[in-house]
Write a protein that holds these residues in place. Sequence first.
Motif, PDB file in Angstrom:
ATOM      1  N   LEU A   1      -7.564  11.678   1.043  1.00 21.27           N
ATOM      2  CA  LEU A   1      -6.885  11.568   2.332  1.00 21.27           C
ATOM      3  C   LEU A   1      -5.392  11.864   2.242  1.00 21.27           C
ATOM      4  CD1 LEU A   1      -8.653   8.360   3.732  1.00 21.27           C
ATOM      5  CD2 LEU A   1      -9.215  10.772   4.144  1.00 21.27           C
TER       6      LEU A   1
ATOM      7  N   ALA B   1      -9.796   9.207  -2.291  1.00 27.54           N
ATOM      8  CA  ALA B   1     -10.802   9.772  -1.387  1.00 27.54           C
ATOM      9  C   ALA B   1     -10.372  11.116  -0.813  1.00 27.54           C
ATOM     10  CB  ALA B   1     -11.088   8.790  -0.254  1.00 27.54           C
TER      11      ALA B   1
ATOM     12  N   SER C   1       0.833  -1.202   0.000  1.00 25.28           N
ATOM     13  CA  SER C   1       0.000   0.000   0.000  1.00 25.28           C
ATOM     14  C   SER C   1       0.868   1.252   0.000  1.00 25.28           C
ATOM     15  CB  SER C   1      -0.940   0.004   1.216  1.00 25.28           C
ATOM     16  OG  SER C   1      -0.223   0.206   2.418  1.00 25.28           O
TER      17      SER C   1
ATOM     18  N   TRP D   1      -1.379   4.714   6.990  1.00 20.72           N
ATOM     19  CA  TRP D   1      -2.454   4.239   7.874  1.00 20.72           C
ATOM     20  C   TRP D   1      -3.132   3.010   7.283  1.00 20.72           C
ATOM     21  CZ3 TRP D   1      -1.809   5.627  12.442  1.00 20.72           C
ATOM     22  CH2 TRP D   1      -1.461   6.930  12.800  1.00 20.72           C
ATOM     23  N   VAL D   2      -3.315   3.004   5.978  1.00 20.60           N
ATOM     24  CA  VAL D   2      -3.890   1.817   5.326  1.00 20.60           C
ATOM     25  C   VAL D   2      -3.010   0.605   5.593  1.00 20.60           C
ATOM     26  CG1 VAL D   2      -4.439   0.742   3.104  1.00 20.60           C
ATOM     27  CG2 VAL D   2      -5.085   3.121   3.529  1.00 20.60           C
TER      28      VAL D   2
ATOM     29  N   ALA E   1      -7.664   5.211  -0.740  1.00 18.61           N
ATOM     30  CA  ALA E   1      -7.456   6.262   0.267  1.00 18.61           C
ATOM     31  C   ALA E   1      -7.000   7.562  -0.388  1.00 18.61           C
ATOM     32  CB  ALA E   1      -6.429   5.792   1.297  1.00 18.61           C
TER      33      ALA E   1
ATOM     34  N   SER F   1      -1.674   8.867   3.519  1.00 23.22           N
ATOM     35  CA  SER F   1      -2.712   7.988   4.076  1.00 23.22           C
ATOM     36  C   SER F   1      -2.400   6.522   3.821  1.00 23.22           C
ATOM     37  CB  SER F   1      -4.074   8.335   3.477  1.00 23.22           C
ATOM     38  OG  SER F   1      -4.089   8.126   2.071  1.00 23.22           O
ATOM     39  N   THR F   2      -1.526   6.245   2.849  1.00 22.26           N
ATOM     40  CA  THR F   2      -1.162   4.851   2.589  1.00 22.26           C
ATOM     41  C   THR F   2      -0.497   4.213   3.804  1.00 22.26           C
ATOM     42  OG1 THR F   2       0.958   5.533   1.631  1.00 22.26           O
ATOM     43  CG2 THR F   2      -0.910   5.267   0.114  1.00 22.26           C
TER      44      THR F   2
ATOM     45  N   THR G   1       3.403   7.842   7.958  1.00 28.63           N
ATOM     46  CA  THR G   1       2.510   8.992   7.856  1.00 28.63           C
ATOM     47  C   THR G   1       3.194  10.268   8.334  1.00 28.63           C
ATOM     48  OG1 THR G   1       0.657   7.516   8.277  1.00 28.63           O
ATOM     49  CG2 THR G   1       0.223   9.857   8.486  1.00 28.63           C
TER      50      THR G   1
ATOM     51  N   LEU H   1      -6.209  -0.649  -1.992  1.00 31.74           N
ATOM     52  CA  LEU H   1      -6.698   0.115  -0.844  1.00 31.74           C
ATOM     53  C   LEU H   1      -5.931   1.425  -0.673  1.00 31.74           C
ATOM     54  CD1 LEU H   1      -7.313  -2.708   1.795  1.00 31.74           C
ATOM     55  CD2 LEU H   1      -9.010  -1.412   0.497  1.00 31.74           C
ATOM     56  N   GLY H   2      -4.631   1.396  -0.959  1.00 30.48           N
ATOM     57  CA  GLY H   2      -3.869   2.640  -0.903  1.00 30.48           C
ATOM     58  C   GLY H   2      -4.388   3.641  -1.921  1.00 30.48           C
TER      59      GLY H   2
END
Length: 415
Positions: free
Chosen positions: A376, A374, A243, A383-384, A371, A380-381, A308, A367-368
């Motif tokens: 973020l 979206a 991610s 946190w993913v 995020a 944000s990757t 992050t 999923l990355g």
Amino acid sequence: MNASPPALDSADTDISVSSSPAAPVNFLRAVLALGVGGFAIGTGEFVIMGLLPEVAKDIDVSIPQAGHVISAYALGVVIGAPVLAVLAAGWRRRALLIALMAVFAAGNFASAAAPNYLLLNLLRFATGLPHGTYFGVAALVAATLAPPGRRARAVGLVMLGLTGATLVGVPIAAWLGQIFGWRAAFVFVGVIALVAIALLRRDIPDLAAPAGASPWRELGALKRKQVWFTLGIGAIGFGGMFSVFSYIKPTLIEVAGMPMGGVPFVLALFGLGMVTGNLVGSRLADKSLMRTIGGLLVYAALVLAMFTFAAHNVFTAAFNVFLIGTTVAIGPALQIRLMDVAGDAQTLAAALNHSAFNMANALGAWLGGVAIAAGLGWTSTGWVGALLALAGMGVFGWAIASARAEARRPETVTC
């Protein structure tokens, strides 16, 4: 394993084992031969990522369309690992390894000559088919030949070929691709595969498949809950690394303010982290397998969450990328765990480990991207990735609880 590995003199640097009284085997040369095959596969898998603009221009497609060749290869890995492992269950191990590497070599030479987008995708799919089965069988052979208490380290040495490819093989192949065209990179990979075939033929003992091996018996691995749990840990928990790494270049440039020329240096740090993690993780797994898996999932969650914050500075970002690379340490541990829980269906279970890792690649990158899309932000990757590692920890805990429940269940006695 079905049989305990032969005793070895670990103090001797020229470690030898014997698959039969008349056939002494140099352990280090055997593992080197297996590792060269892994080096070829790792170089072939990752080099295309740095040559997509050249590929797109040559076959007259967009860069995103050219990226489909990466997905085609990954799909080949996911499908080929279980199918070939089952179909070749009764093959002698050396013959199977050579055949798999021959298919891989042919696929790369053919890819170098692909005239158009469709054929290139089909050839990359075919080239990915032997990937997972090769590593699964190579891990089984290495573990069989390993000194007592060093199975994970033997598997780690085989995997060192794959991780080392990101540090050495991929930069060389990418350089060749830049100078002579992207097709030269695939020719280079094909040549390495031919060298691997020669080494496999010379240094790998002619080991037979386990007694009674058959496609039906290999499929029995799919009936074992712990096999599925272990695959789930890899497919979910390891997705965090992808991610972050899938979007590392724009993150370094946009967030850390790193100049374009600094990106290859950071990518080299990532490769160095993978090599380091592979060596350290395999040693830890030999000492305490389950604690290593659990501990590395927690470690991955912390390192990925750290990204992050670290991504906002060039130096902390570079160091954190190195640490993210070290999370590959879980690979040898999961490979050994699959061998332990697969019973007499070793080949399929070992091969499926690489299907799980390619699913982790797809899941983490997707999923990355979700995020980022979206709104973020690039960081944000991290946190993913941390959440995926924690989800893998949840699967790990479920696996332990299930194993303990099975152990407490009274055996049914039939008269």
